[in-house]
Design a protein around this motif. Structure first.
Motif, PDB file in Angstrom:
ATOM      1  N   ARG A   1       0.851  -1.105  -0.085  1.00  0.00           N
ATOM      2  CA  ARG A   1      -0.232  -0.203   0.039  1.00  0.00           C
ATOM      3  C   ARG A   1       0.866   1.231   0.073  1.00  0.00           C
ATOM      4  NH1 ARG A   1      -5.383  -1.652   3.512  1.00  0.00           N
ATOM      5  NH2 ARG A   1      -5.875  -3.714   2.373  1.00  0.00           N
ATOM      6  N   GLY A   2       2.328   1.152  -0.125  1.00  0.00           N
ATOM      7  CA  GLY A   2       2.803   2.337  -0.447  1.00  0.00           C
ATOM      8  C   GLY A   2       3.489   3.022   0.780  1.00  0.00           C
ATOM      9  N   TYR A   3       3.535   2.444   2.004  1.00  0.00           N
ATOM     10  CA  TYR A   3       3.746   3.306   3.366  1.00  0.00           C
ATOM     11  C   TYR A   3       5.521   2.938   3.126  1.00  0.00           C
ATOM     12  CZ  TYR A   3      -0.975   3.511   5.019  1.00  0.00           C
ATOM     13  OH  TYR A   3      -2.118   3.673   5.111  1.00  0.00           O
TER      14      TYR A   3
ATOM     15  N   PHE B   1      -1.302  -6.561  -7.579  1.00  0.00           N
ATOM     16  CA  PHE B   1      -1.305  -6.699  -8.918  1.00  0.00           C
ATOM     17  C   PHE B   1      -2.683  -6.327  -9.630  1.00  0.00           C
ATOM     18  CE2 PHE B   1       2.388  -9.504  -7.757  1.00  0.00           C
ATOM     19  CZ  PHE B   1       3.376  -8.626  -8.459  1.00  0.00           C
ATOM     20  N   PHE B   2      -3.705  -6.194  -8.883  1.00  0.00           N
ATOM     21  CA  PHE B   2      -5.007  -6.165  -9.323  1.00  0.00           C
ATOM     22  C   PHE B   2      -5.889  -4.936  -8.854  1.00  0.00           C
ATOM     23  CE2 PHE B   2      -3.821 -10.584 -10.216  1.00  0.00           C
ATOM     24  CZ  PHE B   2      -3.901 -10.704 -11.647  1.00  0.00           C
ATOM     25  N   SER B   3      -5.716  -4.198  -7.795  1.00  0.00           N
ATOM     26  CA  SER B   3      -6.494  -3.611  -7.165  1.00  0.00           C
ATOM     27  C   SER B   3      -6.248  -1.887  -7.678  1.00  0.00           C
ATOM     28  CB  SER B   3      -6.165  -3.289  -5.529  1.00  0.00           C
ATOM     29  OG  SER B   3      -4.826  -2.648  -5.321  1.00  0.00           O
ATOM     30  N   ARG B   4      -5.308  -1.835  -8.517  1.00  0.00           N
ATOM     31  CA  ARG B   4      -5.225  -0.428  -9.384  1.00  0.00           C
ATOM     32  C   ARG B   4      -5.111   0.493  -8.410  1.00  0.00           C
ATOM     33  NH1 ARG B   4      -6.577  -0.990 -14.603  1.00  0.00           N
ATOM     34  NH2 ARG B   4      -6.863   1.285 -14.774  1.00  0.00           N
ATOM     35  N   GLY B   5      -4.415   0.375  -7.317  1.00  0.00           N
ATOM     36  CA  GLY B   5      -3.847   1.405  -6.263  1.00  0.00           C
ATOM     37  C   GLY B   5      -5.028   1.768  -5.368  1.00  0.00           C
TER      38      GLY B   5
ATOM     39  N   THR C   1      -1.283   7.050  -0.726  1.00  0.00           N
ATOM     40  CA  THR C   1      -1.372   8.092  -1.402  1.00  0.00           C
ATOM     41  C   THR C   1      -2.710   8.413  -2.347  1.00  0.00           C
ATOM     42  OG1 THR C   1      -0.052   7.340  -3.531  1.00  0.00           O
ATOM     43  CG2 THR C   1       1.150   8.563  -1.290  1.00  0.00           C
ATOM     44  N   GLN C   2      -3.471   7.243  -2.237  1.00  0.00           N
ATOM     45  CA  GLN C   2      -4.780   7.417  -3.297  1.00  0.00           C
ATOM     46  C   GLN C   2      -5.822   8.099  -2.496  1.00  0.00           C
ATOM     47  OE1 GLN C   2      -5.235   5.760  -5.968  1.00  0.00           O
ATOM     48  NE2 GLN C   2      -7.217   6.112  -6.281  1.00  0.00           N
TER      49      GLN C   2
END
Length: 248
Positions: free
Chosen positions: A193-195, A235-239, A244-245
């Motif tokens: 999740r980009g943390y 790979f499939f949730s598109r972020g 940052t979403q």
């Protein structure tokens, strides 16, 4: 920054006293504002009685009895729903994790303003003491599979001992894993999740008393489920779940 320490405990009467007092005296020595939260996972030995006595001499200790289903993951999640600090570490009740390493994690988080600080027992400066050879082999194999599958460099995802900011914990919820597979779910979700995270070498020492609650034969499919779950998100949730979403 207030530090919370969540410790799940099941039948740890032989270890919990030394674990709690070691953490308390170490954090006090460095002047770190903290709380120690122990979740007694309905132990059938004298863990509960030891904790009651400890509360008389360790002012930062709070202990709970898990009111939900039993299991390592449930016990950790019970504590994670109740901590009040700005950041929280998960540590084991058997003193396999060194409180001095916790101080290093805490200082690293403050210095770099990281969302998470992860330990690595297998990078330069890390070490393991009296690690059973069979478990060590399975550990390294499992972490290799995780690294390759998730395309990450971090090499010790399965160790529970990690530090997270409060916002990070909120950002990786809901947590699903009820057992030791939670140790994989938490860091992998945070990475996916980009943390931001830093990796600090740490040590691990095999327990002196009691027996390990991790049953490898029972955990294989559970680890695989969590790994697959996180890979699907990556790979499939598109972020959609990324830090940052923006909400739209």
């Amino acid at each position: 920054m207030k530090l919370s320490v969540v410790i799940p405990a099941y039948n740890e009467e032989g270890s919990i006293y030394e674990t709690v007092t070691s953490i308390f005296y170490t954090l006090t020595k460095y002047g770190i504002t903290h709380e120690i939260l122990v979740t007694n996972d309905n132990s059938i030995d004298h863990t509960g009685e030891v904790l009651k006595e400890l509360e008389k001499t360790v002012p930062t200790l709070v202990h709970f009895t898990n009111t939900g289903p039993n299991g390592f993951g449930y016990a950790v999640r019970f504590g994670l729903d109740r901590f009040t600090g700005d950041c929280v570490a998960v540590m084991m009740a058997d003193l396999s994790d060194d409180p001095e390493d916790l101080v290093k994690f805490y200082n690293k988080m403050i210095e770099g303003d990281y969302d998470c600080v992860f330990g690595s027992r297998f990078s330069k400066g890390g070490k393991v003491i009296d690690y059973p050879k069979a478990k060590l082999f399975i550990n390294r194999l499992a972490n290799f599979i995780v690294r390759v599958s998730a395309r990450i460099k971090y090499n010790d995802t399965t160790n529970a001992f990690k530090l997270y900011k409060k916002e990070t914990i909120n950002g990786i919820k809901p947590l699903l894993a009820p057992h030791f597979n939670l140790t994989l779910e938490m860091p992998l979700k945070a990475i996916v999740r980009g943390y931001s995270y830093a990796v600090v070498p740490n040590s691990w020492t095999n327990r002196k008393s009691g027996e390990s609650k991790l049953k490898i034969k029972e955990m294989g499919s559970r680890y695989f489920f969590i790994l697959l779950y996180c890979l699907i998100e990556k790979f499939f949730s598109r972020g959609d779940y990324n830090k940052t979403q923006k909400k739209v």
